[in-house]
Design an enzyme around this catalytic site. Structure first.
Site, PDB file in Angstrom:
ATOM      1  N   ASP A 161       0.778  -1.244   0.000  1.00 24.35           N
ATOM      2  CA  ASP A 161       0.000   0.000   0.000  1.00 24.35           C
ATOM      3  C   ASP A 161       0.812   1.299   0.000  1.00 24.35           C
ATOM      4  O   ASP A 161       1.787   1.421   0.744  1.00 24.35           O
ATOM      5  CB  ASP A 161      -0.865   0.108   1.266  1.00 24.35           C
ATOM      6  CG  ASP A 161      -1.601  -1.154   1.607  1.00 24.35           C
ATOM      7  OD1 ASP A 161      -1.514  -2.130   0.847  1.00 24.35           O
ATOM      8  OD2 ASP A 161      -2.265  -1.160   2.655  1.00 24.35           O
TER       9      ASP A 161
ATOM     10  N   GLU B 230     -10.360  -3.154   4.216  1.00 25.32           N
ATOM     11  CA  GLU B 230      -9.072  -2.536   4.505  1.00 25.32           C
ATOM     12  C   GLU B 230      -9.014  -1.135   3.884  1.00 25.32           C
ATOM     13  O   GLU B 230      -9.746  -0.825   2.954  1.00 25.32           O
ATOM     14  CB  GLU B 230      -7.927  -3.385   3.930  1.00 25.32           C
ATOM     15  CG  GLU B 230      -7.844  -4.785   4.551  1.00 25.32           C
ATOM     16  CD  GLU B 230      -6.631  -5.590   4.103  1.00 25.32           C
ATOM     17  OE1 GLU B 230      -6.001  -6.221   4.960  1.00 25.32           O
ATOM     18  OE2 GLU B 230      -6.310  -5.603   2.898  1.00 25.32           O
TER      19      GLU B 230
HETATM   20  C1  FRU Z   1      -3.712  -3.746   2.807  1.00 29.03           C
HETATM   21  C2  FRU Z   1      -3.050  -4.144   4.113  1.00 29.03           C
HETATM   22  C3  FRU Z   1      -3.464  -3.210   5.229  1.00 29.03           C
HETATM   23  C4  FRU Z   1      -2.330  -3.326   6.200  1.00 29.03           C
HETATM   24  C5  FRU Z   1      -1.142  -3.511   5.295  1.00 29.03           C
HETATM   25  C6  FRU Z   1      -0.100  -4.434   5.820  1.00 29.03           C
HETATM   26  O1  FRU Z   1      -3.044  -4.189   1.687  1.00 29.03           O
HETATM   27  O2  FRU Z   1      -3.341  -5.486   4.417  1.00 29.03           O
HETATM   28  O3  FRU Z   1      -4.728  -3.503   5.773  1.00 29.03           O
HETATM   29  O4  FRU Z   1      -2.220  -2.203   7.008  1.00 29.03           O
HETATM   30  O5  FRU Z   1      -1.641  -4.006   4.068  1.00 29.03           O
HETATM   31  O6  FRU Z   1       1.015  -4.478   4.984  1.00 29.03           O
END
Ligand code: FRU
Length: 472
Positions: free
Chosen positions: A26, A200
């Protein structure tokens, strides 16, 4: 057939962010500050698979050429640094800076190794994100699956609002704060819309429609449960009164491709709303970890709402800076592709181009764009009027489950305005001023690329407005 390694050196995009080495997911903490755009990102500094999550950092003056900086927030003995956001505390509500020298504040999820619990944490920087002071936990409900805070200043009620997910409950929780340090729960949204996977990376934002009326949009990703398997992204249009969000429309999918996830907008931008996402899908992201690096970000896109007969649609178009890069390439401008014809439009030394064209078909028309590299067909984009659908079909050489296949969206008219941008391993298709977008990665062999047009029935008038490619 070739055995291909994803994220090989020739897959490295020219103008999309990819790390020098190792894993990314992300985008985090996107913020504009003193003439520079900051991109933080989920990063494993030690390998090409997910793990040791930390915030990597890159900066850019034009959102297209990125310079990577040292890791900004690194995992420590007890905690991984998961996704979150940055805000500029211009009024010094937190007291960490001054009004003349405001602090850059990061709010992120701390994932605690031992307990698996997740808290929202704060760190601040007084030197434009180069060094960070960890203040600590600011929100702890004693639970896991509580993550991805995105914060903005709500002028009407004069407070900070945080959207954060209860991932496993398909809920977004809104909290408010005066100082970014103590947070008070205001409301909960969901479950609603698509709930076929955990929720998310939420974001609540205010956007104007084309008539200048303002609305609230809640974007929330889910994994799995996306429209073509694996992860995906939905949004709700509705109202927010400073306390709670209510949706006034059904949830819609944000992207019709398979590789757009975890987008968030840049904080501290005045005149436009810009976001970018991770070009990947959790269904196969962790299978593609053989190369030097793994993962790439989408082009930054300007977003807005458009009124349609079907309600309000979130539209995405490449940022205006994109128009300044690359140069015009010669190309035939008008052509008629008759039934069952094929026509080579472009042959290029590498897989990189930006094409804008207008198609006018008939009720019988099935028109396709085919893209091959080194003689191998990678993908097609097909407009099927009789079936009323537009489809990206990924054919390339990666034979992993979930990677090949067809991704479709409804086709509304025999006339289509098409923009497609290819940057070595990325494909972004923007239809009709960004009303429909397909975001896809692909991993071609190295070599000459060829874009051709074909019809399977009906004839199509094609007008090519512009073709551009890299300036080498
Ligand atoms: C989304 C996610 C988020 C988390 C991060 C961990 O892709 O799963 O929810 O904060 O990636 O790398």
């Amino acid at each position: 057939t070739h055995i291909l390694q994803p994220y090989a050196p020739h897959h490295r995009p020219l103008l999309h962010f990819a790390p020098h080495r190792n894993w990314i997911n992300d985008p985090n903490g996107l913020v504009f500050l003193n003439g520079q755009y900051h991109l933080f990102f989920q990063h494993n500094p030690y390998g090409t698979d997910w793990g040791h999550m930390s915030w990597g950092h890159a900066v850019s003056k034009d959102l297209l050429h990125w310079e990577e900086r040292p890791v900004a927030l690194a995992e420590d003995d007890t905690t991984m640094i998961f996704s979150g956001c940055c805000v500029l505390d211009a009024n010094n509500t937190s007291g960490f800076g001054t009004v003349d020298g405001p602090a850059l504040i990061a709010l992120y999820t701390g994932h605690h190794h031992d307990s698996g619990l997740q808290t929202q944490n704060l760190a601040y920087s007084l030197d434009e994100g180069q060094s960070w002071t960890r203040y600590g936990v600011v929100l702890d409900e004693g639970i896991p699956d509580f993550r991805d805070p995105k914060v903005f200043w709500h002028e009407k009620t004069r407070c900070w609002i945080m959207a954060v997910v209860l991932a496993a409950h398909h809920q977004v929780v809104f909290y408010a704060s005066q100082n970014l340090k103590s947070w008070e729960k205001r409301s909960v949204f969901g479950p609603e819309g698509h709930t076929g996977g955990i929720w998310e990376v939420p974001e609540l934002l205010e956007l104007q429609d084309d008539a200048g009326e303002s609305h609230w949009v809640l974007k929330v990703d889910l994994n799995p449960g996306g429209p073509f398997g694996g992860s995906g992204c939905q949004y709700f249009v509705g109202q927010f009164d400073g306390w709670s969000f209510t949706s006034t429309q059904e949830a819609r999918w944000l992207d019709h491709g398979k590789d757009f996830y975890a987008a968030i907008t840049f904080a501290n931008l005045q005149d436009r709303t810009v976001w970018l996402g991770w070009m990947n899908n959790w269904e196969y992201a962790r299978n593609h970890v053989q190369g030097e690096y793994s993962g790439v970000m989408s082009l930054p896109r300007e977003i807005r709402l458009q009124r349609t007969a079907d309600g309000l649609i979130l539209c995405q178009t490449p940022i205006r800076e994109w128009e300044e890069v690359w140069r015009a390439l010669p190309c035939q401008q008008e052509l008629l592709v008759k039934a069952d014809q094929e026509h080579d439009l472009l042959v290029l030394p590498e897989a990189a181009l930006d094409l804008q064209a207008h198609f006018v078909g008939t009720e019988q028309s099935i028109l396709g764009i085919a893209f091959s590299v080194a003689g191998q067909l990678e993908w097609t984009l097909e407009f099927d009027v009789p079936d009323r659908k537009v489809t990206v079909s990924r054919q390339g050489s990666i034979e992993q489950s979930g990677f090949q296949g067809e991704h479709s969206a409804p086709l509304e008219s025999v006339e289509q305005h098409v923009r497609l941008i290819v940057d070595h391993s990325t494909l972004e298709v923007f239809l009709n001023d960004g009303k429909q977008v397909f975001t896809e990665v692909f991993f071609p062999p190295q070599g000459e690329s060829r874009l051709s047009l074909y019809t399977r029935s009906g004839q199509v008038k094609v007008q090519v407005f512009a073709v551009r490619g890299p300036q080498h």
